[in-house]
Scaffold this motif. Structure first.
Motif, mmCIF file in Angstrom:
data_model
loop_
_atom_site.group_PDB
_atom_site.id
_atom_site.type_symbol
_atom_site.label_atom_id
_atom_site.label_comp_id
_atom_site.label_asym_id
_atom_site.label_seq_id
_atom_site.Cartn_x
_atom_site.Cartn_y
_atom_site.Cartn_z
ATOM 1 N N ASP A 103 8.916 -51.513 93.497
ATOM 2 C CA ASP A 103 9.803 -52.488 92.881
ATOM 3 C C ASP A 103 9.007 -53.341 91.893
ATOM 4 O O ASP A 103 8.178 -54.149 92.316
ATOM 5 C CB ASP A 103 10.432 -53.366 93.968
ATOM 6 C CG ASP A 103 11.450 -54.353 93.408
ATOM 7 O OD1 ASP A 103 11.907 -54.130 92.271
ATOM 8 O OD2 ASP A 103 11.766 -55.337 94.105
ATOM 9 N N PRO A 104 9.186 -53.132 90.576
ATOM 10 C CA PRO A 104 10.156 -52.227 89.955
ATOM 11 C C PRO A 104 9.673 -50.783 89.980
ATOM 12 O O PRO A 104 8.468 -50.520 90.067
ATOM 13 C CB PRO A 104 10.222 -52.735 88.516
ATOM 14 C CG PRO A 104 8.839 -53.260 88.263
ATOM 15 C CD PRO A 104 8.392 -53.870 89.564
ATOM 16 N N TRP A 105 10.622 -49.859 89.880
ATOM 17 C CA TRP A 105 10.293 -48.442 89.807
ATOM 18 C C TRP A 105 10.126 -48.064 88.340
ATOM 19 O O TRP A 105 11.071 -48.151 87.557
ATOM 20 C CB TRP A 105 11.379 -47.584 90.457
ATOM 21 C CG TRP A 105 11.120 -46.115 90.314
ATOM 22 C CD1 TRP A 105 11.759 -45.237 89.499
ATOM 23 C CD2 TRP A 105 10.104 -45.362 91.005
ATOM 24 N NE1 TRP A 105 11.222 -43.979 89.629
ATOM 25 C CE2 TRP A 105 10.206 -44.035 90.553
ATOM 26 C CE3 TRP A 105 9.132 -45.698 91.949
ATOM 27 C CZ2 TRP A 105 9.364 -43.026 91.020
ATOM 28 C CZ3 TRP A 105 8.300 -44.691 92.405
ATOM 29 C CH2 TRP A 105 8.413 -43.377 91.951
ATOM 30 N N LEU A 106 8.924 -47.648 87.956
ATOM 31 C CA LEU A 106 8.624 -47.353 86.559
ATOM 32 C C LEU A 106 8.314 -45.883 86.322
ATOM 33 O O LEU A 106 7.991 -45.495 85.201
ATOM 34 C CB LEU A 106 7.460 -48.226 86.083
ATOM 35 C CG LEU A 106 7.725 -49.738 86.143
ATOM 36 C CD1 LEU A 106 6.492 -50.523 85.762
ATOM 37 C CD2 LEU A 106 8.895 -50.124 85.262
ATOM 38 N N GLY A 107 8.422 -45.056 87.354
ATOM 39 C CA GLY A 107 8.247 -43.622 87.182
ATOM 40 C C GLY A 107 6.791 -43.193 87.182
ATOM 41 O O GLY A 107 5.929 -43.861 86.604
ATOM 42 N N ILE A 108 6.503 -42.077 87.833
ATOM 43 C CA ILE A 108 5.139 -41.565 87.946
ATOM 44 C C ILE A 108 4.860 -40.604 86.788
ATOM 45 O O ILE A 108 5.668 -39.721 86.495
ATOM 46 C CB ILE A 108 4.940 -40.847 89.288
ATOM 47 C CG1 ILE A 108 5.162 -41.832 90.449
ATOM 48 C CG2 ILE A 108 3.542 -40.231 89.375
ATOM 49 C CD1 ILE A 108 5.171 -41.185 91.817
ATOM 50 N N ASN A 109 3.727 -40.780 86.132
ATOM 51 C CA ASN A 109 3.302 -39.862 85.087
ATOM 52 C C ASN A 109 2.543 -38.713 85.755
ATOM 53 O O ASN A 109 1.339 -38.806 86.006
ATOM 54 C CB ASN A 109 2.422 -40.581 84.064
ATOM 55 C CG ASN A 109 2.094 -39.723 82.857
ATOM 56 O OD1 ASN A 109 1.938 -38.498 82.979
ATOM 57 N ND2 ASN A 109 1.978 -40.339 81.697
ATOM 58 N N ASP A 110 3.254 -37.639 86.053
ATOM 59 C CA ASP A 110 2.660 -36.529 86.800
ATOM 60 C C ASP A 110 1.588 -35.800 85.996
ATOM 61 O O ASP A 110 0.594 -35.335 86.560
ATOM 62 C CB ASP A 110 3.753 -35.547 87.230
ATOM 63 C CG ASP A 110 4.679 -36.142 88.282
ATOM 64 O OD1 ASP A 110 4.180 -36.797 89.207
ATOM 65 O OD2 ASP A 110 5.906 -35.958 88.155
ATOM 66 N N GLU A 111 1.774 -35.688 84.690
ATOM 67 C CA GLU A 111 0.777 -35.011 83.857
ATOM 68 C C GLU A 111 -0.553 -35.751 83.902
ATOM 69 O O GLU A 111 -1.621 -35.144 84.060
ATOM 70 C CB GLU A 111 1.278 -34.913 82.421
ATOM 71 C CG GLU A 111 0.307 -34.204 81.483
ATOM 72 C CD GLU A 111 0.766 -34.203 80.037
ATOM 73 O OE1 GLU A 111 0.036 -33.640 79.195
ATOM 74 O OE2 GLU A 111 1.831 -34.783 79.740
ATOM 75 N N CYS A 112 -0.486 -37.070 83.780
ATOM 76 C CA CYS A 112 -1.685 -37.898 83.870
ATOM 77 C C CYS A 112 -2.345 -37.732 85.237
ATOM 78 O O CYS A 112 -3.566 -37.555 85.334
ATOM 79 C CB CYS A 112 -1.295 -39.353 83.618
ATOM 80 S SG CYS A 112 -2.568 -40.576 83.995
ATOM 81 N N HIS A 113 -1.532 -37.773 86.283
ATOM 82 C CA HIS A 113 -2.044 -37.658 87.647
ATOM 83 C C HIS A 113 -2.795 -36.339 87.841
ATOM 84 O O HIS A 113 -3.932 -36.315 88.340
ATOM 85 C CB HIS A 113 -0.877 -37.756 88.631
ATOM 86 C CG HIS A 113 -1.287 -37.658 90.063
ATOM 87 N ND1 HIS A 113 -1.546 -38.762 90.845
ATOM 88 C CD2 HIS A 113 -1.500 -36.582 90.855
ATOM 89 C CE1 HIS A 113 -1.907 -38.372 92.051
ATOM 90 N NE2 HIS A 113 -1.876 -37.054 92.095
ATOM 91 N N ARG A 114 -2.171 -35.243 87.442
ATOM 92 C CA ARG A 114 -2.799 -33.929 87.643
ATOM 93 C C ARG A 114 -4.100 -33.804 86.869
ATOM 94 O O ARG A 114 -5.108 -33.293 87.390
ATOM 95 C CB ARG A 114 -1.828 -32.825 87.239
ATOM 96 C CG ARG A 114 -0.676 -32.608 88.205
ATOM 97 C CD ARG A 114 0.065 -31.331 87.875
ATOM 98 N NE ARG A 114 0.641 -31.365 86.526
ATOM 99 C CZ ARG A 114 1.865 -31.801 86.246
ATOM 100 N NH1 ARG A 114 2.645 -32.262 87.207
ATOM 101 N NH2 ARG A 114 2.325 -31.784 85.007
#
Length: 287
Positions: free
Chosen positions: A196-207
């Protein structure tokens, strides 16, 4: 300065980064976890507001920062952190990094020790290879999530779906993040605050950054650089973190000026479950 003020930091390649600062006292720049997440340090900033001028920021492509195509490398993120330091006119600053952010803060200190007054390394995984900690982490994750069959079933249902709505992505993340807390009765509450707040996960960055760490961490050169780091370092652990704390021994052994505080009743976010112990440890370094 006391109240927060949002600002835009422009990195040296033109990417815009969200940042804010608040509090009063010696400068302290916070590096959030992930990779691919955003700043979740509202409570940390409040805990330290009377002892430090706290700078928070969202890493590139994440949270409130500009969405971009990377590059997703540790070197690039170290440069971004230095852009934050310059933007706020800080010749030297203390750094506090949590989880992946602990790796980032350590890497910045190794690259630019003259620009860092002290390093607070919170809930990291040391400087050894992933094999030192990841198998035990995966086992502990399954065990702790499995202590509630309803949550486990729902998590599996969401994980097996090829596509998720934004609300479902948030729900899946909250279920996963709930394992980070020792207090199982409040785990969902704590995890919900993270989202909270939900801003979305950057999966490309994470991987990309996870893959880079798996290739490059644990080298003799990294151990040697840590042995030569002439800065005061505080390591803060929650004893109930599902990442084995023994992984951090490698870093503790290498550093010449290190103190370690283990908070016995806390998990991966120690300020959430032992705020007074966390504040006492960090403010001692800032003094």
């Amino acid at each position: 300065m006391d109240g927060p003020r949002d600002e835009t930091v422009t990195a040296d390649d033109g990417v815009r980064l969200w940042a804010t600062r608040s509090g009063r006292g010696e400068p302290l720049v916070l590096c959030h976890g992930g990779p691919g997440l955003w700043d979740m340090f509202t409570d940390v900033s409040a805990l330290l507001a009377d002892r430090a001028t706290v700078v928070r920021w969202d890493q590139r492509g994440c949270g409130r920062s500009q969405r971009c195509a990377g590059p997703w490398t540790l070197e690039r993120f170290v440069a971004d952190l230095d852009s934050v330091r310059r933007h706020f006119g800080l010749r030297r600053t203390a750094l506090l990094g949590h989880s992946w952010g602990a790796q980032l803060a350590l890497s910045h200190a190794l690259a630019h020790p003259e620009r860092v007054s002290a390093l607070v390394y919170v809930a990291g995984t040391g400087i050894g290879p992933d094999a030192d900690w990841h198998p035990a982490f995966a086992e502990n994750f399954r065990e702790r999530l499995g202590d509630n069959q309803q949550r486990l079933s729902r998590w599996r249902e969401l994980t097996d779906r090829p596509r998720l709505t934004q609300d479902e992505e948030r729900e899946q993340a909250v279920l996963e993040w709930s394992v980070e807390f020792e207090d199982r009765g409040r785990a969902l509450e704590h995890a919900g605050r993270m989202a909270d707040p939900w801003l979305g996960i950057n999966d490309e960055c994470h991987r990309a950054l996870d893959e880079e760490r798996s290739r490059t961490w644990g080298t003799p050169e990294l151990y040697a650089a840590c042995r030569a780091l002439d800065l005061p370092v505080l390591i803060v652990d929650g004893a109930r973190d599902i990442r084995p704390r023994s992984a951090v021994d490698s870093l503790e052994r290498a550093l010449p000026r290190v103190r370690r505080v283990v908070l016995p009743e806390a998990g991966h976010l120690p300020w959430a479950e032992d705020p007074e112990g966390f504040r006492e440890a960090v403010t001692a370094v800032l003094r």
